[in-house]
Design an enzyme around this catalytic site. Structure first.
Site, short mmCIF file in Angstrom:
data_model
loop_
_atom_site.label_atom_id
_atom_site.label_comp_id
_atom_site.label_asym_id
_atom_site.label_seq_id
_atom_site.Cartn_x
_atom_site.Cartn_y
_atom_site.Cartn_z
N GLU A 1 -4.40 -22.04 13.54
CA GLU A 1 -5.95 -21.91 13.81
C GLU A 1 -6.52 -20.87 12.85
O GLU A 1 -7.93 -21.24 12.41
CB GLU A 1 -5.89 -21.36 15.19
CG GLU A 1 -7.17 -21.00 15.87
CD GLU A 1 -7.02 -20.34 17.24
OE1 GLU A 1 -6.01 -20.66 18.05
OE2 GLU A 1 -8.07 -19.36 17.65
N ASN A 2 -6.13 -20.00 12.59
CA ASN A 2 -6.91 -18.86 11.77
C ASN A 2 -7.15 -19.28 10.47
O ASN A 2 -8.02 -18.73 9.83
CB ASN A 2 -5.95 -17.44 11.90
CG ASN A 2 -5.95 -16.82 13.14
OD1 ASN A 2 -6.58 -17.27 14.11
ND2 ASN A 2 -5.14 -15.80 13.34
N SER B 1 -1.00 -12.74 12.77
CA SER B 1 -0.28 -13.36 13.98
C SER B 1 1.03 -13.98 13.81
O SER B 1 1.47 -14.04 12.86
CB SER B 1 -1.03 -14.72 14.33
OG SER B 1 -0.55 -15.16 15.51
N SER C 1 -7.82 1.74 0.06
CA SER C 1 -7.95 1.00 1.87
C SER C 1 -8.56 2.32 2.48
O SER C 1 -8.13 3.36 2.20
CB SER C 1 -6.71 0.49 2.06
OG SER C 1 -6.87 0.15 3.30
N ASN C 2 -9.57 1.93 3.19
CA ASN C 2 -10.15 2.91 4.17
C ASN C 2 -10.78 4.03 3.43
O ASN C 2 -11.02 5.27 3.96
CB ASN C 2 -8.95 3.59 5.01
CG ASN C 2 -8.39 2.50 5.90
OD1 ASN C 2 -9.06 1.84 6.68
ND2 ASN C 2 -7.17 2.53 5.78
N SER D 1 -7.69 -5.96 10.55
CA SER D 1 -7.85 -6.02 12.11
C SER D 1 -9.30 -6.95 12.07
O SER D 1 -10.28 -6.54 12.77
CB SER D 1 -7.81 -4.94 12.81
OG SER D 1 -6.55 -4.79 13.13
N HIS E 1 -3.17 3.57 1.09
CA HIS E 1 -3.43 3.11 2.45
C HIS E 1 -4.58 4.22 2.98
O HIS E 1 -5.41 3.37 3.86
CB HIS E 1 -2.25 3.23 3.05
CG HIS E 1 -2.18 2.46 4.24
ND1 HIS E 1 -0.92 1.81 4.55
CD2 HIS E 1 -2.97 1.68 5.11
CE1 HIS E 1 -1.10 0.92 5.45
NE2 HIS E 1 -2.56 0.93 5.83
N ILE F 1 -1.55 -19.00 13.81
CA ILE F 1 -1.56 -18.93 12.27
C ILE F 1 -2.40 -20.25 11.68
O ILE F 1 -2.94 -19.97 10.91
CB ILE F 1 0.01 -18.89 11.77
CG1 ILE F 1 0.50 -17.44 12.20
CG2 ILE F 1 0.04 -19.24 10.51
CD1 ILE F 1 2.03 -17.40 11.99
N LYS G 1 0.62 -1.17 -0.01
CA LYS G 1 0.10 -0.11 0.01
C LYS G 1 0.82 1.27 0.01
O LYS G 1 1.85 1.34 0.62
CB LYS G 1 -0.98 -0.05 1.41
CG LYS G 1 -1.54 -1.24 1.47
CD LYS G 1 -2.55 -1.20 2.72
CE LYS G 1 -2.63 -2.77 3.18
NZ LYS G 1 -1.86 -3.49 4.12
P1 A2P Z 1 -0.28 -12.58 18.29
O1 A2P Z 1 0.44 -11.82 16.90
O2 A2P Z 1 0.61 -12.60 19.17
O3 A2P Z 1 -0.68 -14.18 17.81
P2 A2P Z 1 -5.90 -8.25 14.10
O4 A2P Z 1 -5.50 -9.21 13.05
O5 A2P Z 1 -7.47 -8.18 14.39
O6 A2P Z 1 -5.14 -6.95 14.00
O7 A2P Z 1 -5.42 -9.06 15.42
C1 A2P Z 1 -4.20 -9.33 15.75
C2 A2P Z 1 -3.95 -9.53 17.18
O8 A2P Z 1 -4.82 -10.78 17.43
C3 A2P Z 1 -2.50 -9.68 17.42
O9 A2P Z 1 -2.26 -9.30 18.75
C4 A2P Z 1 -2.58 -11.56 17.47
O10 A2P Z 1 -1.48 -11.67 18.53
C5 A2P Z 1 -3.67 -11.69 18.01
N1 A2P Z 1 -4.18 -13.00 17.58
C6 A2P Z 1 -4.09 -13.56 16.32
N2 A2P Z 1 -4.80 -14.57 16.15
C7 A2P Z 1 -5.32 -14.99 17.16
C8 A2P Z 1 -5.97 -16.17 17.89
N3 A2P Z 1 -6.25 -17.13 16.83
N4 A2P Z 1 -6.29 -16.12 19.08
C9 A2P Z 1 -5.89 -15.11 19.80
N5 A2P Z 1 -5.28 -14.10 19.51
C10 A2P Z 1 -4.76 -13.90 18.07
#
Ligand code: A2P
Length: 273
Positions: free
Chosen positions: A238-239, A230, A138-139, A187, A107, A236, A74
Site C-alpha cells: 500500500e505504502n 511496516s 539527521s535531525n 515517521s 543521527h 508495505i 546513521k
Molecule cells: P506495522 O509495522 O505493524 O505495519 P512511521 O513510519 O510513521 O513511524 O509509522 C510506522 C507505524 O505505522 C507502524 O506502527 C506501522 O505498523 C504503521 N503503518 C505503516 N504503514 C501503515 C499503513 N499503510 N496503514 C496503517 N498503519 C501503517
C-alpha cells in the site's frame, strides 16, 4: 516511483522502507522480501536500530544485486567524535557485510558543536574513501546546519527530519531547499497517529486511496523523501502505491492545517547526550 537528485549528482529513490524497531530476524526478512517484490529499492537503518546485520542478510537473501539497492545507515550518538565515528562505521559495514553504504548520516546533532563538527569530519573522510557514496545529517536544525556549512569541505546531501502534517517544519524545509539539501521525512505517518484523522479520512475517500497513501503523497508532492516503516505485507505494498495520483492544492492546504506541533521524537534544538 522516481528519484530525488543530490547536490553531488547521485540519485536516491524518493520512497523506501524504514526498518526502525524491526529486530526480529524473520519479520525483517519477510518485510525486505515483500518490499523488494513490491518495487522498493531503498532501505533505511541505523546503528541504533540494532539490525544492520539482519538487514544485510535479508537483502542478500532476496538475490538482488548490491548496486540495485540504496542503503542508508546513521552514526549513533554515543559513537560521535572523529575516531569513534570511523571505527563504528567500519563495524556497521562489517555488520551489513557490504563494501559501502549509499548514504551515511549523523543521527542527532546534540548541542556540542565541536563534537558534531568532528563527527562530520569523519564522515567527510569516509566519503573520500568511497565507503559512503554520500553523507548527510539527521535531525539537524538551522543553527546546526549553519555550523556545518561554515566548516565543511563536502556539502551534506540530506537532512532527515521528523515531518508529517502535525509537524510541517516550514522554516527548516525552506532553508534546506535553499541550500540544496534533500529532505527526508522519518515517521512520515506520524507513527500511525494521523491515519484516523477526519480530514485525512475525507481526502482519502475523495481520491479512493488510504489515509497512509494520502499522507505519504503529501510529503512526496513537496519532493520530500519518505521512509515509512511496516512489517505487514499489505501495508508495505500500500505504502509504495502512491505514484498514480496527485493531490490538489486545496487538499495539500487542508493537510497543512493539521499542524499542531506534535512530535514523536525529541526536539533537536534541546536534545543532548
Ligand atoms: P506495522 O509495522 O505493524 O505495519 P512511521 O513510519 O510513521 O513511524 O509509522 C510506522 C507505524 O505505522 C507502524 O506502527 C506501522 O505498523 C504503521 N503503518 C505503516 N504503514 C501503515 C499503513 N499503510 N496503514 C496503517 N498503519 C501503517
Amino acid at each position: 516511483m522516481f528519484n530525488v537528485k543530490f547536490n553531488n549528482g547521485i540519485e536516491m529513490p524518493i520512497l523506501g522502507l524504514g526498518v526502525y524497531k524491526m529486530t526480529n530476524k524473520e519479520e525483517l526478512e519477510n518485510a525486505v522480501k515483500w518490499a523488494i517484490d513490491a518495487g522498493y529499492r531503498k532501505f533505511d537503518t541505523a546503528q541504533f536500530y540494532n539490525n544492520e546485520k539482519e538487514l544485510g542478510e535479508a537483502i542478500r537473501k532476496t538475490g538482488i544485486k548490491r548496486e540495485e539497492v540504496f542503503i542508508t545507515t546513521k552514526i549513533w550518538n554515543t559513537k560521535q567524535g572523529y575516531n569513534s565515528t570511523r571505527k563504528s562505521f567500519e563495524e556497521s559495514l562489517e555488520k551489513l557485510n557490504m563494501d559501502y553504504v549509499d548514504l551515511l548520516l549523523i543521527h542527532w546533532p546534540g548541542q556540542k558543536k565541536e563534537r558534531y563538527l568532528d563527527t562530520y569530519r569523519a564522515l567527510e573522510n569516509i566519503c573520500q574513501s568511497k565507503k559512503a557514496k554520500s553523507i548527510g545529517l539527521s535531525n539537524f536544525e538551522i543553527k546546526h546546519l549553519k555550523d556545518i556549512f561554515a566548516h565543511c569541505n563536502i556539502a551534506p546531501v540530506v537532512n532527515q527530519i521528523e515531518r508529517h502534517p502535525n509537524l510541517l517544519r516550514n522554516e527548516l524545509v525552506d532553508f534546506c531547499k535553499k541550500h540544496n539539501i534533500v529532505l527526508e521525512a522519518w515517521s512520515p505517518l506520524g507513527r500511525g497517529k494521523l491515519l484516523s484523522n477526519d480530514i485525512v479520512l475525507d481526502i482519502a475517500k475523495k481520491y479512493n486511496k488510504t489515509p497512509a497513501q494520502i499522507i505519504l503523497r503529501w510529503n512526496i508532492e513537496s519532493n520530500i523523501a519518505v521512509i515509512p516503516k511496516s512489517v505487514n505485507k499489505d501495508r508495505i505494498e500500500e505504502n509504495i502505491n502512491v505514484f498514480d495520483f496527485k493531490l490538489e492544492q486545496n487538499d495539500i492546504e487542508k493537510l497543512n492545517s493539521l499542524e499542531n506541533g506534535y512530535r514523536i521524537g525529541d526536539d533537536p534544538l534541546t536534545f543532548d547526550f
